[in-house]
Design a protein around this motif. Structure first.
Motif, PDB file in Angstrom:
ATOM      1  N   ALA A  50       0.839  -1.194   0.000  1.00 21.57           N
ATOM      2  CA  ALA A  50       0.000   0.000   0.000  1.00 21.57           C
ATOM      3  C   ALA A  50       0.875   1.245   0.000  1.00 21.57           C
ATOM      4  CB  ALA A  50      -0.909   0.009   1.229  1.00 21.57           C
ATOM      5  N   ALA A  51       0.676   2.100  -1.006  1.00 19.83           N
ATOM      6  CA  ALA A  51       1.547   3.263  -1.173  1.00 19.83           C
ATOM      7  C   ALA A  51       1.067   4.068  -2.363  1.00 19.83           C
ATOM      8  CB  ALA A  51       2.998   2.822  -1.426  1.00 19.83           C
ATOM      9  N   MET A  52       1.706   5.227  -2.555  1.00 19.79           N
ATOM     10  CA  MET A  52       1.603   5.949  -3.828  1.00 19.79           C
ATOM     11  C   MET A  52       2.686   5.403  -4.744  1.00 19.79           C
ATOM     12  SD  MET A  52      -0.780   8.296  -4.039  1.00 19.79           S
ATOM     13  CE  MET A  52      -0.197   9.396  -5.343  1.00 19.79           C
ATOM     14  N   TYR A  53       2.320   5.165  -5.985  1.00 17.66           N
ATOM     15  CA  TYR A  53       3.279   4.688  -6.978  1.00 17.66           C
ATOM     16  C   TYR A  53       3.399   5.741  -8.076  1.00 17.66           C
ATOM     17  CZ  TYR A  53       3.407   0.133  -4.783  1.00 17.66           C
ATOM     18  OH  TYR A  53       3.592  -0.895  -3.885  1.00 17.66           O
ATOM     19  N   PHE A  54       4.637   6.115  -8.337  1.00 15.31           N
ATOM     20  CA  PHE A  54       4.903   7.127  -9.353  1.00 15.31           C
ATOM     21  C   PHE A  54       5.744   6.522 -10.479  1.00 15.31           C
ATOM     22  CE2 PHE A  54       3.333  10.829  -7.193  1.00 15.31           C
ATOM     23  CZ  PHE A  54       3.531  10.595  -5.844  1.00 15.31           C
ATOM     24  N   CYS A  55       5.340   6.800 -11.678  1.00 13.86           N
ATOM     25  CA  CYS A  55       6.097   6.465 -12.862  1.00 13.86           C
ATOM     26  C   CYS A  55       6.930   7.694 -13.226  1.00 13.86           C
ATOM     27  CB  CYS A  55       5.116   6.107 -13.983  1.00 13.86           C
ATOM     28  SG  CYS A  55       5.833   5.758 -15.581  1.00 13.86           S
ATOM     29  N   ALA A  56       8.171   7.497 -13.666  1.00 15.71           N
ATOM     30  CA  ALA A  56       9.029   8.644 -13.965  1.00 15.71           C
ATOM     31  C   ALA A  56       9.942   8.340 -15.136  1.00 15.71           C
ATOM     32  CB  ALA A  56       9.858   9.036 -12.740  1.00 15.71           C
ATOM     33  N   TYR A  57      10.267   9.390 -15.839  1.00 16.77           N
ATOM     34  CA  TYR A  57      11.092   9.301 -17.047  1.00 16.77           C
ATOM     35  C   TYR A  57      12.114  10.427 -17.005  1.00 16.77           C
ATOM     36  CZ  TYR A  57      12.228  10.490 -21.867  1.00 16.77           C
ATOM     37  OH  TYR A  57      12.898  10.829 -23.001  1.00 16.77           O
ATOM     38  N   PRO A  58      13.383  10.154 -17.323  1.00 17.55           N
ATOM     39  CA  PRO A  58      14.386  11.216 -17.303  1.00 17.55           C
ATOM     40  C   PRO A  58      14.180  12.200 -18.440  1.00 17.55           C
ATOM     41  CG  PRO A  58      15.410   9.049 -17.190  1.00 17.55           C
ATOM     42  CD  PRO A  58      13.988   8.842 -17.583  1.00 17.55           C
ATOM     43  N   GLY A  59      14.014  13.475 -18.067  1.00 18.84           N
ATOM     44  CA  GLY A  59      13.891  14.511 -19.076  1.00 18.84           C
ATOM     45  C   GLY A  59      15.240  15.136 -19.352  1.00 18.84           C
ATOM     46  N   LEU A  60      15.227  16.409 -19.634  1.00 19.62           N
ATOM     47  CA  LEU A  60      16.460  17.104 -19.953  1.00 19.62           C
ATOM     48  C   LEU A  60      17.246  17.417 -18.688  1.00 19.62           C
ATOM     49  CD1 LEU A  60      15.057  19.618 -22.594  1.00 19.62           C
ATOM     50  CD2 LEU A  60      16.322  17.504 -23.023  1.00 19.62           C
ATOM     51  N   GLY A  61      18.555  17.420 -18.805  1.00 20.48           N
ATOM     52  CA  GLY A  61      19.386  17.897 -17.708  1.00 20.48           C
ATOM     53  C   GLY A  61      19.285  17.113 -16.416  1.00 20.48           C
ATOM     54  N   SER A  62      19.266  15.796 -16.494  1.00 20.45           N
ATOM     55  CA  SER A  62      19.261  14.927 -15.308  1.00 20.45           C
ATOM     56  C   SER A  62      17.977  15.013 -14.498  1.00 20.45           C
ATOM     57  CB  SER A  62      20.446  15.240 -14.387  1.00 20.45           C
ATOM     58  OG  SER A  62      21.667  15.075 -15.055  1.00 20.45           O
ATOM     59  N   GLN A  63      16.949  15.674 -14.990  1.00 16.08           N
ATOM     60  CA  GLN A  63      15.708  15.764 -14.244  1.00 16.08           C
ATOM     61  C   GLN A  63      14.834  14.542 -14.512  1.00 16.08           C
ATOM     62  OE1 GLN A  63      13.689  19.507 -14.822  1.00 16.08           O
ATOM     63  NE2 GLN A  63      15.578  20.436 -15.542  1.00 16.08           N
ATOM     64  N   LEU A  64      13.895  14.274 -13.603  1.00 12.96           N
ATOM     65  CA  LEU A  64      12.876  13.263 -13.823  1.00 12.96           C
ATOM     66  C   LEU A  64      11.547  13.954 -14.086  1.00 12.96           C
ATOM     67  CD1 LEU A  64      13.497  10.446 -11.158  1.00 12.96           C
ATOM     68  CD2 LEU A  64      13.873  10.346 -13.626  1.00 12.96           C
ATOM     69  N   ILE A  65      10.827  13.441 -15.066  1.00  8.47           N
ATOM     70  CA  ILE A  65       9.463  13.884 -15.312  1.00  8.47           C
ATOM     71  C   ILE A  65       8.555  12.857 -14.655  1.00  8.47           C
ATOM     72  CG2 ILE A  65       7.747  14.407 -17.081  1.00  8.47           C
ATOM     73  CD1 ILE A  65      10.141  15.057 -18.930  1.00  8.47           C
ATOM     74  N   TRP A  66       7.670  13.335 -13.790  1.00 10.90           N
ATOM     75  CA  TRP A  66       6.868  12.446 -12.950  1.00 10.90           C
ATOM     76  C   TRP A  66       5.427  12.358 -13.435  1.00 10.90           C
ATOM     77  CZ3 TRP A  66       9.098  10.044  -8.674  1.00 10.90           C
ATOM     78  CH2 TRP A  66      10.368  10.495  -8.319  1.00 10.90           C
ATOM     79  N   GLY A  67       4.869  11.153 -13.312  1.00  7.58           N
ATOM     80  CA  GLY A  67       3.430  11.033 -13.436  1.00  7.58           C
ATOM     81  C   GLY A  67       2.761  11.559 -12.182  1.00  7.58           C
ATOM     82  N   ALA A  68       1.435  11.674 -12.237  1.00 10.28           N
ATOM     83  CA  ALA A  68       0.684  12.235 -11.111  1.00 10.28           C
ATOM     84  C   ALA A  68       0.567  11.275  -9.946  1.00 10.28           C
ATOM     85  CB  ALA A  68      -0.703  12.664 -11.580  1.00 10.28           C
ATOM     86  N   GLY A  69       0.854  10.001 -10.186  1.00  9.98           N
ATOM     87  CA  GLY A  69       0.814   9.021  -9.113  1.00  9.98           C
ATOM     88  C   GLY A  69      -0.473   8.222  -9.089  1.00  9.98           C
ATOM     89  N   THR A  70      -0.369   6.998  -8.582  1.00 14.31           N
ATOM     90  CA  THR A  70      -1.525   6.128  -8.351  1.00 14.31           C
ATOM     91  C   THR A  70      -1.472   5.660  -6.909  1.00 14.31           C
ATOM     92  OG1 THR A  70      -1.608   5.329 -10.632  1.00 14.31           O
ATOM     93  CG2 THR A  70      -2.657   3.955  -8.942  1.00 14.31           C
ATOM     94  N   LYS A  71      -2.562   5.895  -6.196  1.00 18.13           N
ATOM     95  CA  LYS A  71      -2.638   5.424  -4.816  1.00 18.13           C
ATOM     96  C   LYS A  71      -3.131   3.985  -4.829  1.00 18.13           C
ATOM     97  CE  LYS A  71      -4.730   6.438  -0.317  1.00 18.13           C
ATOM     98  NZ  LYS A  71      -5.633   7.347   0.423  1.00 18.13           N
ATOM     99  N   LEU A  72      -2.329   3.088  -4.291  1.00 21.62           N
ATOM    100  CA  LEU A  72      -2.694   1.669  -4.255  1.00 21.62           C
ATOM    101  C   LEU A  72      -3.172   1.296  -2.859  1.00 21.62           C
ATOM    102  CD1 LEU A  72      -2.857  -1.062  -5.688  1.00 21.62           C
ATOM    103  CD2 LEU A  72      -0.523  -1.509  -4.899  1.00 21.62           C
ATOM    104  N   ILE A  73      -4.385   0.760  -2.819  1.00 25.42           N
ATOM    105  CA  ILE A  73      -5.001   0.310  -1.562  1.00 25.42           C
ATOM    106  C   ILE A  73      -5.050  -1.205  -1.588  1.00 25.42           C
ATOM    107  CG2 ILE A  73      -7.118   0.326  -0.190  1.00 25.42           C
ATOM    108  CD1 ILE A  73      -7.667   3.110  -1.508  1.00 25.42           C
ATOM    109  N   ILE A  74      -4.615  -1.817  -0.516  1.00 22.39           N
ATOM    110  CA  ILE A  74      -4.647  -3.278  -0.405  1.00 22.39           C
ATOM    111  C   ILE A  74      -5.750  -3.655   0.596  1.00 22.39           C
ATOM    112  CG2 ILE A  74      -3.340  -5.383   0.027  1.00 22.39           C
ATOM    113  CD1 ILE A  74      -2.105  -3.666  -2.184  1.00 22.39           C
ATOM    114  N   LYS A  75      -6.683  -4.436   0.135  1.00 23.09           N
ATOM    115  CA  LYS A  75      -7.787  -4.866   1.005  1.00 23.09           C
ATOM    116  C   LYS A  75      -7.421  -6.191   1.665  1.00 23.09           C
ATOM    117  CE  LYS A  75     -11.260  -2.885  -2.100  1.00 23.09           C
ATOM    118  NZ  LYS A  75     -12.396  -3.218  -2.979  1.00 23.09           N
ATOM    119  N   PRO A  76      -7.480  -6.243   2.999  1.00 21.75           N
ATOM    120  CA  PRO A  76      -7.111  -7.498   3.679  1.00 21.75           C
ATOM    121  C   PRO A  76      -8.189  -8.580   3.494  1.00 21.75           C
ATOM    122  CG  PRO A  76      -7.770  -5.829   5.267  1.00 21.75           C
ATOM    123  CD  PRO A  76      -7.773  -5.159   3.919  1.00 21.75           C
TER     124      PRO A  76
END
Lengths: 115, 113
Positions: free
Chosen positions: B87-113
């Motif tokens: 359970a966490a936020m998961y972010f996808c990222a891709y290296p852009g220009l100049g050593s930076q990362l371009i981030w997705g907005a994130g997906t919150k993952l919920i685990i149901k017991p």
């Protein structure tokens, strides 16, 4: 273990009172980053250093400044914190070459509260 | 412009089941890396898995694997045998220009017991 360390973990300041957050790394990485992250959002890059070269994002407010006195340390100064600056501040490092190229290694963050 | 899109703001999965988080990106580069990061509540951002674009084989790290479709610019993360600790936020990222990362907005993952 090699790591990225941020101090303090929690910082409370008053509106308009300057505050400094610190970051240190034992990874010997060339690049260091400061991000601002608000709840459940992606990190927002404020600026980064490639060695001593400072790179400011176009939309980073002038209120935010940074210093990198040596490879290991980097500081974030917020000159006059406003309520909108309350956030988690993340420090990260990376190296532009090698097997972990472009991967960023993060510290635990400093949570800033502005009263 | 280089962009990263995560179209699922929130996903939930039953413990022990499998879930797939989607990510698409836009780039004109041919050689690059892609990353999935995990950020548990009030905890440190850590790398889950990385994919090198010139490798056709999908990356795998234990229960985590990716489905990398270079032509479609798609980079989804599959989590098998989901655990409560996933359970966490998961972010996808891709290296852009100049050593930076371009981030997705994130997906919150919920685990149901």
């Amino acid at each position: 273990d090699a790591m990225v360390i941020q101090n303090p973990r929690y910082q409370v300041t008053q509106f308009g009172k300057p505050v400094t957050l610190s970051c240190s790394q034992t990874l010997n990485h060339n690049v260091m980053y400061w991000y601002q992250q608000k709840s459940s959002q992606a990190p927002k890059l404020l600026f980064h250093y490639y060695d001593k070269d400072f790179n400011n994002e176009a939309d980073t407010p002038d209120n935010f400044q940074s210093r990198r006195p040596n490879t290991s340390f980097c500081f974030l100064d917020i000159r006059s914190p406003g309520l909108g600056d309350a956030a988690m501040y993340l420090c990260a490092t990376s190296r532009p070459t090698g097997p972990s190229r472009d991967e960023q290694f993060f510290g635990p963050g400093t949570r800033l509260t502005v009263l | 412009a280089q962009t990263v899109t995560q179209s699922q703001p929130e996903m939930s999965v039953q413990e022990a089941e499998t879930v797939t988080l989607s990510c698409t990106y836009d780039t004109s580069e041919s050689d690059y890396y892609l990353f999935w990061y995990k950020q548990p509540p009030s905890r440190q951002m850590i790398l889950v898995i990385r994919q090198e674009a010139y490798k056709q084989q999908n990356a795998t790290e234990n229960r985590f694997s990716v489905n990398f479709q270079k032509a479609a610019k798609s980079f989804s993360l599959k989590i098998s045998d989901s655990q409560l600790g996933d359970a966490a936020m998961y972010f996808c990222a891709y290296p852009g220009l100049g050593s930076q990362l371009i981030w997705g907005a994130g997906t919150k993952l919920i685990i149901k017991p």
